[in-house]
Scaffold this motif. Sequence first.
Motif, PDB file in Angstrom:
ATOM      1  N   GLY A 127      41.848  36.455  24.736  1.00 34.04           N
ATOM      2  CA  GLY A 127      40.789  35.785  25.486  1.00 34.04           C
ATOM      3  C   GLY A 127      41.170  34.360  25.838  1.00 34.04           C
ATOM      4  N   GLU A 128      42.001  33.764  25.014  1.00 31.86           N
ATOM      5  CA  GLU A 128      42.451  32.397  25.283  1.00 31.86           C
ATOM      6  C   GLU A 128      43.642  32.374  26.233  1.00 31.86           C
TER       7      GLU A 128
ATOM      8  N   GLU B  61      35.775  22.714  48.461  1.00 31.31           N
ATOM      9  CA  GLU B  61      34.972  22.825  47.243  1.00 31.31           C
ATOM     10  C   GLU B  61      35.750  23.635  46.238  1.00 31.31           C
ATOM     11  N   ILE B  62      35.795  23.153  45.011  1.00 24.72           N
ATOM     12  CA  ILE B  62      36.599  23.814  43.995  1.00 24.72           C
ATOM     13  C   ILE B  62      35.757  24.182  42.788  1.00 24.72           C
ATOM     14  N   ARG B  63      35.841  25.432  42.422  1.00 24.76           N
ATOM     15  CA  ARG B  63      35.212  25.909  41.200  1.00 24.76           C
ATOM     16  C   ARG B  63      36.265  26.613  40.362  1.00 24.76           C
ATOM     17  N   ALA B  64      35.997  26.777  39.077  1.00 29.05           N
ATOM     18  CA  ALA B  64      36.833  27.625  38.238  1.00 29.05           C
ATOM     19  C   ALA B  64      35.913  28.533  37.454  1.00 29.05           C
ATOM     20  N   ARG B  65      36.307  29.774  37.303  1.00 35.16           N
ATOM     21  CA  ARG B  65      35.477  30.732  36.566  1.00 35.16           C
ATOM     22  C   ARG B  65      36.341  31.911  36.158  1.00 35.16           C
ATOM     23  N   MET B  66      35.782  32.798  35.349  1.00 33.90           N
ATOM     24  CA  MET B  66      36.507  34.008  35.009  1.00 33.90           C
ATOM     25  C   MET B  66      36.417  34.977  36.187  1.00 33.90           C
TER      26      MET B  66
ATOM     27  N   PRO C  32      35.982  41.955  37.929  1.00 29.15           N
ATOM     28  CA  PRO C  32      36.917  43.063  37.760  1.00 29.15           C
ATOM     29  C   PRO C  32      37.725  43.321  39.028  1.00 29.15           C
TER      30      PRO C  32
ATOM     31  N   PRO D 171      41.729  32.445  34.122  1.00 34.72           N
ATOM     32  CA  PRO D 171      40.622  32.200  35.048  1.00 34.72           C
ATOM     33  C   PRO D 171      41.121  32.207  36.488  1.00 34.72           C
ATOM     34  N   VAL D 172      40.200  32.094  37.399  1.00 39.72           N
ATOM     35  CA  VAL D 172      40.576  31.911  38.804  1.00 39.72           C
ATOM     36  C   VAL D 172      40.041  30.572  39.294  1.00 39.72           C
ATOM     37  N   ILE D 173      40.749  30.026  40.267  1.00 35.99           N
ATOM     38  CA  ILE D 173      40.265  28.854  40.980  1.00 35.99           C
ATOM     39  C   ILE D 173      39.690  29.358  42.295  1.00 35.99           C
TER      40      ILE D 173
ATOM     41  N   ALA E 173      44.613  31.152  38.338  1.00 33.55           N
ATOM     42  CA  ALA E 173      44.657  29.763  37.885  1.00 33.55           C
ATOM     43  C   ALA E 173      45.971  29.425  37.197  1.00 33.55           C
TER      44      ALA E 173
ATOM     45  N   TYR F 284      48.741  27.917  39.817  1.00 31.99           N
ATOM     46  CA  TYR F 284      48.508  26.799  40.732  1.00 31.99           C
ATOM     47  C   TYR F 284      48.173  25.488  40.043  1.00 31.99           C
ATOM     48  N   VAL F 285      48.651  24.429  40.638  1.00 33.67           N
ATOM     49  CA  VAL F 285      48.127  23.097  40.382  1.00 33.67           C
ATOM     50  C   VAL F 285      47.742  22.525  41.733  1.00 33.67           C
TER      51      VAL F 285
END
Lengths: 262, 262
Positions: free
Chosen positions: A69-70, A204-209, A212, A225-227, A250, A253-254
């Motif tokens: 999970g980590e 606009e930038i978000r990060a989340r899991m 599916p 995660p995804v950006i 995620a 990418y940087v």
Amino acid sequence: MSPLSSGLLGDLDPTSDRAVFRQIADQLREAIDRGRFREGEKLPSEADLVEHYGVSRMTVRNSFSILQGEGLVHAEHGKGVFVRPRPPVRRLASDRFARRHREQGKSAFIVEADTVGSHPQVDSLEVKEEKASQDISTRLGSVRRVLARRRRYLLDGRPVEFATSYLPLDIARGTQIAEPNPGPGGIYARLEELGHRLDHFEEEIRARMPSPAEVKTLRLASGVPVIHLIRTAFDTEGRAVEVCDTVMAADAYVLSYQLPAT
Amino acid sequence: MSPLSSGLLGDLDPTSDRAVFRQIADQLREAIDRGRFREGEKLPSEADLVEHYGVSRMTVRNSFSILQGEGLVHAEHGKGVFVRPRPPVRRLASDRFARRHREQGKSAFIVEADTVGSHPQVDSLEVKEEKASQDISTRLGSVRRVLARRRRYLLDGRPVEFATSYLPLDIARGTQIAEPNPGPGGIYARLEELGHRLDHFEEEIRARMPSPAEVKTLRLASGVPVIHLIRTAFDTEGRAVEVCDTVMAADAYVLSYQLPAT
DNA sequence: CTTGCCCACTCGTCTATACGAGTATGCCTG
DNA sequence: CAGGCATACTCGTATAGACGAGTGGGCAAG
């Protein structure tokens, strides 16, 4: 086999109120952080750890699932559990859509990948007209239907990004933008040729899991995660002429921005 | 009790090769997505689902753990499993460090929170001199020791962000920057007073799963990534005068950038 | 009525066991 | 020697049961 050379991992503390499977996860995590297990290296098998700690297999599996999970490790059926290698990241500069870069002809993705020696691919291209979602409609200024251009980007065979561009039909319909290949410089070059000189972008930038579906499309390992980036392009008249919705792995990418201090 | 009114959830497909616990997770996820369970609402208990699907408890728990990993639900000991409410997000504009905003006196965080009616707090302040890490040293231009300013930001009691600013000692030592309260306009105002007129910022953005320490500091629910932002401030002479390392709860933020198209 | 306890319900942790399926290795057979 | 199979090891899935601990409601005692 592999009697788990003592010293790599410690013992459990029965007096601790920290759950056993967490203690095991802690020890493995620390061992990884300290480089006792290197990237890509195989961790002790479930059976090894069962024996070493004197716990049941489910307890060991619980520990592994924490680390998964980590995003620290990944399991391979029939092979073992491995320290997840950190893939090289692609650095996206904020000026990648500057006009001067469009003049070269090739798309930003291809150019950037080539310069770092990676093999870029674009994939699952789809161009079609469709109903605009509420969000897209708002961003484009109350349009009902849009031209949607979907594509997936791969680097050395690995999917890293999935993007959809939405354009108002009154701009894009019947132009080369509605073709699978928008020509040199991409759709931004075509937009400018059509008289929509680009003025600025909003991102606009978000990060989340990931959902599916995104796990599938981007072949994401668990714990990655995804950006989610939504870019709106405005022309010099202040009109939103394109919205690009991008989902990126995620760990690939940087993002980099340069901002004036004024 | 709560015999799990039929219709909310379907049956399993024994012929499917999709694992049972995944099928259950799929059904719960879909029910949540369709709004059959609303934000904050309690899902059927483990016992309910054991009965409904005729599976063992561990199987149900596996399903829940998938959804937890996706950040969709969270479990509360003794109460139940709930659909995770999406907290309101703070939108960070890219011009928040513009000079005109510094003139008001209060820090960007406080001002922004006040304007949306939230109660802001700053917390666990720590200012000290320390050895620069390899990365910080590189970014600041080969300095050995730095002044580090650490603080945690909370919104309505919820920790949302943890930030550390690093400054070269030759700039910051003995100035108000080395004081817990840097005064009106923050450290950027002080830097300019000290003759370091700010020219531009560089921001690097990553997203990843949090470390255990970050989970603790930000009180993160499982399945919530962090946004890791590293900002470097440059003065008009091209010198890096500050590096700010920020870790944000990803479910609390949307970053927003405005870029010129030139 | 209030206080305090008990109990039912909830999730958390852990054990023990079983079988399935993917992988790799080495041996055996042709 | 080459091919194929047996086998051992790996993780994946699932069951059944046990005890612990947090929560909240109801009931009983004061």
